[in-house]
Design an enzyme around this catalytic site. Sequence first.
Site, PDB file in Angstrom:
ATOM      1  N   THR A 157       0.862  -1.186   0.000  1.00 24.44           N
ATOM      2  CA  THR A 157       0.000   0.000   0.000  1.00 24.44           C
ATOM      3  C   THR A 157       0.899   1.235   0.000  1.00 24.44           C
ATOM      4  OG1 THR A 157      -0.234  -0.237   2.404  1.00 24.44           O
ATOM      5  CG2 THR A 157      -2.045  -1.056   1.048  1.00 24.44           C
ATOM      6  N   THR A 194       1.018  -6.564  12.879  1.00 27.82           N
ATOM      7  CA  THR A 194       0.872  -5.177  12.472  1.00 27.82           C
ATOM      8  C   THR A 194       1.123  -4.966  10.999  1.00 27.82           C
ATOM      9  OG1 THR A 194       3.132  -4.762  13.063  1.00 27.82           O
ATOM     10  CG2 THR A 194       1.514  -4.397  14.745  1.00 27.82           C
TER      11      THR A 194
END
Length: 409
Positions: A157, A194
């Site tokens: 991303t 995470t």
Amino acid sequence: MAHLSPFAPVSVPAIPPLAGMTFATAAAGIKYQGRTDVLLALFAPGTTVAGVLTTTKCPSAPVEWCREHLAGGQARALLVNSGNANAFTGMKGRETVSASAAAVARTLGCTPAEVFLASTGVIGEPLDPAKFEAVLDDTAARLSDGPWVDAARAIMTTDTFPKVATRTVKIDGVPVTINGIAKGAGMIAPNMATMLSFIATDAPIAAPVLQALLAKAADASFNAITIDGDTSTSDTLLMFATGQAPVAPVTETGDRRLAAFRKALASLTLELAHSVAKDGEGLTKFVAVTVEGATSAKSAKKIAFSIANSPLVKTACAGEDANWGRVVMAVGKAGEPAERDRLSIWFGDVRVAVDGARDPDYSEEAASAAMKKPEIAIRVGLGLGRGKATVWTCDLTKEYVAINGDYRS
């Protein structure tokens, strides 16, 4: 487009094919047109799976799906997308997950329960399953054993470089391979990984054993990094064992044949975790925080995270300011045993504080030189016990604010 991380590798390591696994990527227009945003993988029959998932109370629909089906211990396929997290999407999100798993199962000839899913990107936007269905047939027709870097790029991303790693070890004298990819650049804090990471091996390892191996490796790697202290809704770490290597199956966690494998997995997950921390949004510094002399390793890790997550410590690193007072603050607020007058602090090899006060030989010039290095080591001695822990983070810059100020645009 974010600036390339100063820690981006000059070249991507060559990742060997892994027996029993093929994959392909596609541009499905999840968020942007023309950007590769889907990864589809197929595993050999009998492949086992293990996973470590986010502990957030607001998990994404794919996380819930994985949590439900990990209990089966079997996997035939993996579908991952970037650009949309399919999180906080209510019943529509769950329907998308079910429809996507069913579509993959039809395409690849397995059951939906053997399909594992992960999504990363914007939270709160509905994800249309039709976008997957439109590219599945073509993607399945292109399944191959590489290149792995393409798989890593498909799940990016705000990452500025793809993250891949590989290890080869022997079990019973037979070479076995471990390959892995990861993504993550923001919303990074432990509990668990995470980020997204997918690891595969051709070793034949039973699911419960694989789960124990993965959980331990994650605790010392993905659960020891932080970029901004924010735990994602979508954190997913999955590991697949295709069983294609010609060795007797590993069915017990205490199997002595696992010694080299265990070390290799720990090394690979730490490399991937460091890659994530070295690609923190807008970073200029990679920071290792070590706390020693704590009452326990658990206490040391909590204090280390208090330091690593402090915006004031992180901005001091960005400004190359040897501000050890901020470290004192972070130790004191952690809620763990600490005694002010036993505290010692180092920046690199430079001791800046000892016995609860500034070091008598303190040199601003030497401390500043340590802070100017691309990689900064902060070490704290508590003088209370033998507990020790290291966590890794990065600095906090104006670029981080810029990236996250317009993330949805």
